[in-house]
Design a protein around this motif. Structure first.
Motif, short mmCIF file in Angstrom:
data_model
loop_
_atom_site.label_atom_id
_atom_site.label_comp_id
_atom_site.label_asym_id
_atom_site.label_seq_id
_atom_site.Cartn_x
_atom_site.Cartn_y
_atom_site.Cartn_z
N PHE A 20 -85.19 -2.18 37.02
CA PHE A 20 -85.44 -3.21 36.02
C PHE A 20 -85.70 -2.55 34.67
N ILE A 21 -85.40 -3.27 33.61
CA ILE A 21 -85.62 -2.77 32.25
C ILE A 21 -87.10 -2.94 31.89
N LEU A 22 -87.72 -1.89 31.43
CA LEU A 22 -89.09 -1.98 30.95
C LEU A 22 -89.14 -2.08 29.43
N SER A 23 -88.15 -1.51 28.77
CA SER A 23 -88.02 -1.66 27.32
C SER A 23 -86.55 -1.56 26.95
N TRP A 24 -86.08 -2.51 26.15
CA TRP A 24 -84.72 -2.42 25.65
C TRP A 24 -84.62 -1.33 24.61
N THR A 25 -83.47 -1.15 24.04
CA THR A 25 -83.15 0.04 23.27
C THR A 25 -84.05 0.23 22.04
N VAL A 26 -84.55 1.45 21.91
CA VAL A 26 -85.27 1.88 20.71
C VAL A 26 -84.64 3.19 20.24
N GLY A 27 -84.93 3.55 19.00
CA GLY A 27 -84.30 4.74 18.45
C GLY A 27 -85.01 6.04 18.77
N ASN A 28 -86.26 5.95 19.22
CA ASN A 28 -87.06 7.16 19.41
C ASN A 28 -87.51 7.27 20.87
N LYS A 29 -87.13 8.36 21.52
CA LYS A 29 -87.50 8.57 22.91
C LYS A 29 -89.01 8.69 23.10
N GLN A 30 -89.70 9.18 22.09
CA GLN A 30 -91.14 9.36 22.19
C GLN A 30 -91.85 8.02 22.40
N LEU A 31 -91.32 6.95 21.82
CA LEU A 31 -91.92 5.62 22.00
C LEU A 31 -91.88 5.22 23.47
N LEU A 32 -90.78 5.52 24.14
CA LEU A 32 -90.64 5.15 25.54
C LEU A 32 -91.52 6.03 26.43
N ARG A 33 -91.64 7.29 26.09
CA ARG A 33 -92.55 8.17 26.85
C ARG A 33 -93.99 7.69 26.70
N GLY A 34 -94.36 7.30 25.48
CA GLY A 34 -95.70 6.80 25.25
C GLY A 34 -95.96 5.50 26.00
N LEU A 35 -94.96 4.61 26.06
CA LEU A 35 -95.10 3.36 26.79
C LEU A 35 -95.27 3.61 28.28
N TRP A 36 -94.47 4.52 28.84
CA TRP A 36 -94.57 4.84 30.27
C TRP A 36 -95.94 5.44 30.58
N ASN A 37 -96.39 6.34 29.73
CA ASN A 37 -97.70 6.98 29.93
C ASN A 37 -98.81 5.93 29.87
N HIS A 38 -98.69 4.97 28.96
CA HIS A 38 -99.69 3.90 28.84
C HIS A 38 -99.76 3.08 30.13
N CYS A 39 -98.59 2.70 30.66
CA CYS A 39 -98.56 1.91 31.90
C CYS A 39 -99.19 2.69 33.06
N CYS A 40 -98.88 3.97 33.14
CA CYS A 40 -99.43 4.80 34.22
C CYS A 40 -100.95 4.87 34.13
N LEU A 41 -101.47 5.13 32.94
CA LEU A 41 -102.91 5.26 32.78
C LEU A 41 -103.62 3.92 32.98
N TYR A 42 -103.00 2.84 32.51
CA TYR A 42 -103.60 1.52 32.68
C TYR A 42 -103.74 1.19 34.17
N MET A 43 -102.72 1.47 34.94
CA MET A 43 -102.76 1.16 36.37
C MET A 43 -103.72 2.06 37.14
N GLN A 44 -104.15 3.17 36.50
CA GLN A 44 -105.15 4.06 37.11
C GLN A 44 -106.56 3.76 36.59
N TYR A 45 -106.73 2.65 35.87
CA TYR A 45 -108.02 2.26 35.31
C TYR A 45 -108.52 3.26 34.27
N LYS A 46 -107.61 3.97 33.63
CA LYS A 46 -108.00 4.90 32.58
C LYS A 46 -108.11 4.16 31.24
N LEU A 47 -108.83 4.74 30.32
CA LEU A 47 -109.00 4.16 28.99
C LEU A 47 -107.70 4.30 28.21
#
Length: 262
Positions: free
Chosen positions: A200-227
């Motif tokens: 499934f698509i989590l984010s449609w096209t953006v110009g910067n790969k760093q934005l998508l890495r940051g979004l993935w990292n945010h989802c991972c930390l959120y699901m681990q109850y991290k700040l």
């Protein structure tokens, strides 16, 4: 006199490939595992509808010019009525041969289908289809609208529910004329394997790969109850250009995705 010959040096090249099977089309990179504490990119949401202690909802806005759907629909309908009135359609049709009548009917049906397609896109296709992360249940709820090129068919909405532990992040590179950049997908694998059963698509096209890495990292930390930071990069919602509420969750799944298990 002896001559020395040097053998050519064979350089080994490691070809990039995904650890997931089958590999997604236009694959660019696999993202770090969900529980990898060494993820190098700071967590950052691109957009968010809601984030609290139980659930988080991320909207996914497609790169579509929605007001263009209205323009094409209106122009198509006006063109059809203008054609029929100017050329006195009823008279012309009654005097036409059978082959001409069939051709005219097929042409009108095709034209009406085009009008119907763009009108349906303008009125009923959801904007910002959401993905909900419920960290109490460790579930991901993906709101999918399944549209088709055939406007006369039903375009259903399906809610897919996945276990967070089975999801892996991956980035693809899009190179279309109107959709250039990078896209973030969630690959759903069979438990304990890298065999992909769904994506499934989590984010449609953006110009910067760093934005998508940051979004993935945010989802991972959120699901681990991290700040994690709750303010997204973009706070303004794109115009929907529709008078209707196009995102409608089924009542049972809406309640389940927003609550903790009893």
């Amino acid at each position: 006199m002896s001559e020395e010959y040097k053998l050519p040096v064979q350089m080994s090249q490691e070809w990039k490939s995904s650890k997931l099977t089958p590999q997604v089309e236009k694959w660019e990179e696999d993202l770090p595992e969900k529980y990898d504490l060494q993820q190098p990119t700071a967590p950052r949401l691109i957009r968010v509808n809601e984030i609290n202690d139980i659930w988080m909802e991320i909207p996914r806005y497609e790169n579509i010019t929605w007001h263009g759907m209205w323009i094409i629909s209106i122009l198509s309908i006006l063109s059809l009525f203008t054609y029929c009135s100017l050329f006195q359609f009823s008279e012309f049709y009654s005097e036409a041969t059978l082959d001409s009548k069939i051709f005219i009917l097929v042409a009108i049906f095709s034209f009406l289908s085009i009008c119907m397609f763009f009108l349906k896109m303008a009125l009923f296709v959801p904007r910002g289809t959401p993905v909900r992360f419920n960290r109490k249940r460790q579930k991901v709820y993906v709101y999918e609208h399944q549209r088709s090129i055939w406007p006369w068919m039903r375009w259903p909405t399906v809610i897919k529910v996945f276990d967070w532990t089975d999801i892996h992040g991956e980035i693809t590179r899009q190179s279309g004329r109107y959709d250039q950049g990078f896209r973030l997908s969630g690959a759903v694998c069979k438990r304990g394997t890298y065999d992909v059963s769904d994506r499934f698509i989590l984010s449609w096209t953006v110009g910067n790969k760093q934005l998508l890495r940051g979004l993935w990292n945010h989802c991972c930390l959120y699901m681990q109850y991290k700040l994690v930071p709750e303010t997204p990069l973009l706070t303004r919602k794109p115009l929907s250009w529709t008078p209707l509420n196009t995102v409608r969750w089924p009542e049972d799944l809406d309640k389940e995705s927003k609550t903790a298990p009893e």
